[in-house]
Design an enzyme around this catalytic site. Structure first.
Site, PDB file in Angstrom:
ATOM      1  N   CYS A   1       0.794  -1.238   0.000  1.00  0.00           N
ATOM      2  CA  CYS A   1       0.000   0.000   0.000  1.00  0.00           C
ATOM      3  C   CYS A   1       0.821   1.280   0.000  1.00  0.00           C
ATOM      4  CB  CYS A   1      -1.014   0.030   1.139  1.00  0.00           C
ATOM      5  SG  CYS A   1      -1.097  -1.423   2.138  1.00  0.00           S
TER       6      CYS A   1
ATOM      7  N   ARG B   1       7.072 -11.001   5.328  1.00  0.00           N
ATOM      8  CA  ARG B   1       6.701 -10.719   6.711  1.00  0.00           C
ATOM      9  C   ARG B   1       7.345 -11.761   7.603  1.00  0.00           C
ATOM     10  NH1 ARG B   1       0.203  -9.446   6.099  1.00  0.00           N
ATOM     11  NH2 ARG B   1       0.470  -7.880   4.468  1.00  0.00           N
TER      12      ARG B   1
ATOM     13  N   GLN C   1       1.046 -11.060  -3.156  1.00  0.00           N
ATOM     14  CA  GLN C   1      -0.372 -10.725  -3.075  1.00  0.00           C
ATOM     15  C   GLN C   1      -0.889 -10.322  -4.454  1.00  0.00           C
ATOM     16  OE1 GLN C   1      -0.054  -7.470  -0.218  1.00  0.00           O
ATOM     17  NE2 GLN C   1      -1.196  -8.704   1.254  1.00  0.00           N
TER      18      GLN C   1
ATOM     19  N   ASP D   1      -2.636  -7.880  -5.167  1.00  0.00           N
ATOM     20  CA  ASP D   1      -3.061  -6.712  -4.407  1.00  0.00           C
ATOM     21  C   ASP D   1      -3.550  -5.614  -5.346  1.00  0.00           C
ATOM     22  OD1 ASP D   1      -3.406  -5.191  -2.185  1.00  0.00           O
ATOM     23  OD2 ASP D   1      -1.290  -4.863  -1.759  1.00  0.00           O
TER      24      ASP D   1
ATOM     25  N   HIS E   1      -5.174  -1.325  -4.941  1.00  0.00           N
ATOM     26  CA  HIS E   1      -5.760  -0.257  -4.139  1.00  0.00           C
ATOM     27  C   HIS E   1      -6.596   0.604  -5.047  1.00  0.00           C
ATOM     28  CE1 HIS E   1      -2.363  -1.674  -1.759  1.00  0.00           C
ATOM     29  NE2 HIS E   1      -3.210  -1.480  -0.762  1.00  0.00           N
TER      30      HIS E   1
ATOM     31  N   LYS F   1     -13.880  -4.428   7.126  1.00  0.00           N
ATOM     32  CA  LYS F   1     -13.570  -5.100   5.863  1.00  0.00           C
ATOM     33  C   LYS F   1     -14.605  -6.161   5.562  1.00  0.00           C
ATOM     34  CE  LYS F   1     -10.479  -8.318   8.208  1.00  0.00           C
ATOM     35  NZ  LYS F   1      -9.248  -9.085   8.167  1.00  0.00           N
TER      36      LYS F   1
ATOM     37  N   HIS G   1      -8.385  -1.233  -0.006  1.00  0.00           N
ATOM     38  CA  HIS G   1      -7.387  -2.301  -0.190  1.00  0.00           C
ATOM     39  C   HIS G   1      -8.169  -3.538  -0.590  1.00  0.00           C
ATOM     40  CE1 HIS G   1      -4.396  -0.293   2.631  1.00  0.00           C
ATOM     41  NE2 HIS G   1      -5.519   0.330   2.930  1.00  0.00           N
TER      42      HIS G   1
END
Length: 655
Positions: free
Chosen positions: A335, A364, A382, A384, A386, A466, A512
């Site tokens: 992000c 991580r 991910q 991912d 946004h 979420k 997200h």
RNA sequence: GCCGCCUUAGCUCAGCCGGUAGAGCGACGCAUUCGUAAUGCGUAGGUCAGGUGUUCGAGUCACCUAGGCGGCACCA
């Protein structure tokens, strides 16, 4: 007198103090024999409990879901009784019914062993045979505390101390053994039956808090009948066979090793699967108006300080230092990087919604105990994105996302169980007003997409609520894949802004979102869902051309080349082995199509196609086979396009 | 990270009370050309996870370390 209203709507008067069993007996003796629990105005009660008030009344037999849960709860008590008989000095704590069974947490210095489990199980069966009546008693709170303290049950005493002073507590007695319990229970230990099995030993923190002492938890499974128990154990075995770690090795998809804890070595077959998934998702995102970006893997500490991660997330970040004294971190998420791209140059309201996607490799530092095959790793990618948008676009963007994700999940053969709306957690940023608004927005968006979410109280991220997608696989297990989270905080922290119609600067909102979650985990889920037998479009090897005799080698090579030219992933098996052997081997390797070539096929220029899981065969010319397999191997989105364009051109045709 | 268990050939697993390493599959070699889920014979392959200790002697017992597994905690 009290009035009882039966399920058929009829009403009858009884003396106050009548028990459920007596009521049942007044209807039929056989009913009284079958009755194990009663329900009064929705509340479950012991069948021998004296009824003080009337209401909606129902008699429950052993085969009801309510009884099953009670059976499990009873058996957890029987477990505790057995353990205390066999291991004096062991303290009891709590023992609830859970999905498929029960557990009980014990405090004992010496660890239980697997052999102990066998002994405990035997003793439990004896307790069932003893047919001890399970009797409810009402105690004064303070007396109960004193009692449990006096017998050295400090955890129990602590539990009762949590009950408000002046309230009575209930204690259930079976034989010599007593436990604090709200109930209800079946009438006797015999009623619980013997369709149970102790399954695992585990550690668990007292009251679920890692600062508390660790207790020993014994897990078991329990069912209403032996048959249900057997079925359950069978289901477990089946699930074990699907374990993605086993299949991953057997199919040569990936491996992991000591030196790279939580890191995946993708082998060529596994990466093939990865690439298919990635390009499919990329096509879907392109079509849905996303742009794709790529942001740096390692960034200076200053950057993470600004984003807030250094403060909040530091223990989970892989940090490194350079010779020049810089302190850098591998990105744990994408992000902040995306916000930098958003901030580059000036954005106008005309640019919104800006949907920015990245197949972002993140690292991580997960606690070692959390790692689990592909499902929880330290290095992952991910899918991912946004979505930067105005507040008034949240609803539509979220609803569109739900549709997109639903379609993608179903293309992968995963059915949706439900969508969870995760609401404000206890520790959170933002005012209650903010949370009211944000939760309402997510709820409205879900409804707009025709979905009624299941509320997951307190499960939200600290900055926003979420929606999580809970999917169901081929054998009914659920997995959380895909999420969309509303975020007002990060744009603020990182100072993202756009110029509105009014010429003023405004703060965008960030959504997200991920559809697969992480590609690693998603592949793990797919492996387990299909048990390795992927549909043609996903199978790393789609066709093996296998020869019967070496006379067919030349044609087999030609056929393989032709299939490859049609876009299929093909291998050849020209080994000097019997066809039986080859069929067995490739079937075990879950290859969807085996193209068998013998002398006959070679002469006629044909292929004998054998589908995984069926023993019939389909004889096609090489051209026919290439065509039909290639079209069958189209990813679902491309197949839909082809169909649509075929229909469109069909409409234009005269007649 | 915490509790418990596990770690023996590429894989799956035997190995008793401590006496010096086994099987099946796979791999490799030879023979076999055999029509839809295992052809036969042969060969090679091991610092018994790593370390320390006990012992005349350790795969086996004890302790430490690492990894894995099952849970718990964690998953902003």
């Amino acid at each position: 007198m009290i009035d009882l209203i039966f399920p058929d709507g009829s009403k009858r008067e009884f003396e106050a103090g009548v028990t459920g069993r007596q009521v049942a007996a007044s209807i039929a003796i056989s009913l009284a024999k079958r009755a194990v629990l009663i329900k009064l105005d929705g509340e479950l009660l012991d069948v021998d409990r004296a009824l003080e008030k009337g209401g909606k009344f129902e008699i429950l037999a052993r085969d009801t879901p309510e009884a099953l849960e009670t059976i499990r709860h009873d058996i957890s008590h029987i477990l505790a009784e057995a353990v205390q008989e066999l291991f004096p000095g062991t303290q009891v704590t709590i023992g609830p019914a859970i999905e498929d069974g029960f557990y009980y947490d014990f405090a004992r210095d010496e660890p239980f062993s697997l052999d102990d489990l066998v002994k405990i199980e035997e003793r439990m069966k004896q307790i069932v045979d003893r047919d001890e009546p399970i009797v409810r008693e009402v105690w004064k709170r303070d007396e109960a505390i004193a009692h449990f303290k006096s017998i050295g049950e400090h955890y129990k005493a602590e539990i009762i101390e949590g009950i408000p002073a002046g309230e009575d507590v209930t204690v259930y007695r079976q034989g010599q053994w007593k436990d604090l319990c709200r109930g209800p229970h079946l009438p006797s230990t015999k009623a619980a039956g013997k369709a149970f099995k102790l399954t695992k030993l585990a550690g668990a923190y007292w009251r679920g808090d890692h600062r508390n002492p660790m207790l020993q938890r014994i897990y078991g499974t329990a069912w209403a009948s032996e048959k249900d128990l057997e079925d359950y154990l069978h289901r477990l075995e089946e699930a074990e066979k699907r374990d993605h770690r086993k299949i991953g090795r057997a199919m040569d998809l990936f491996h992991m090793q000591e030196e790279g804890k939580g890191m995946v070595f993708w082998h060529d077959k596994g990466l093939t699967l990865w690439r298919i998934i990635e390009s499919y998702v990329r096509r879907r995102l392109d079509a849905a108006g996303y742009v794709e970006v790529r942001t740096p893997q390692v960034l200076d500490r200053v950057f993470w300080e600004k984003s807030g991660h250094w403060e909040k997330y530091r223990p989970n970040m892989f940090v490194c230092e350079t010779e020049e004294g810089e302190e850098l971190s591998l990105k744990p998420m994408n992000c902040p990087g995306h916000v930098q791209i958003f901030k580059f140059g000036q954005k106008s309201y005309r640019d919104l919604p800006l949907r920015m996607a990245e197949f972002g490799a993140c690292h991580r530092y997960e606690p070692s105990g959390a790692l689990h095959g592909l499902m929880r790793v330290r290095a992952f990618t991910q899918d991912d994105a946004h979505i930067f948008c105005r507040e008034d676009q949240i609803e539509e963007e979220t609803a569109n996302f739900i549709e997109l994700a639903t379609s993608i999940h179903s293309d992968f053969g995963l059915e949706r169980d439900h969508i969870a709306l995760a609401t404000r957690p206890e520790v959170r940023a933002g005012s209650d007003e903010f949370w009211d608004k944000a939760e309402a927005q997510m709820l409205a968006a879900a409804r707009k997409a025709g979905v009624e979410p299941v509320i997951a109280e307190g499960d939200g991220a600290f900055y926003a609520p979420k929606l999580d997608f809970v999917l169901k696989d081929a054998i009914g297990r659920t997995w959380v894949c895909g999420t969309i989270q509303l975020d007002y905080v990060l744009p603020e922290r990182l100072d993202a802004e756009y110029v509105g119609e009014d010429g003023q600067k405004h703060r965008p909102v960030m959504l997200h979102r991920a559809i697969c979650g992480s590609l690693e985990r998603f592949i793990g889920v797919l492996i387990e869902n299909f048990a390795g037998a992927f549909p043609l479009w996903l199978a790393p090897t789609q066709v093996v051309v296998a020869t019967i005799t070496s006379d067919a080698d030349e044609f087999a090579l030609k056929a393989a080349a032709a299939l490859r030219a049609a876009g299929l992933r093909v291998e050849t098996d020209l080994r000097n082995e019997k066809i039986n052997y080859k069929v067995r081997e490739h079937s075990l390797a879950k290859v969807p199509v085996i193209a068998v070539v013998g002398r006959r096929e070679a002469e006629e220029g044909k292929l004998a196609l054998r589908r995984l899981g069926s023993d019939g065969q389909q004889i096609l010319t090489l051209a026919e086979a290439a065509n039909s397999l290639a079209s069958e191997a189209n990813p679902p989105d491309i197949a839909r396009q082809r169909r649509a364009s075929a229909e469109a051109s069909g409409v234009r045709e005269p007649g």
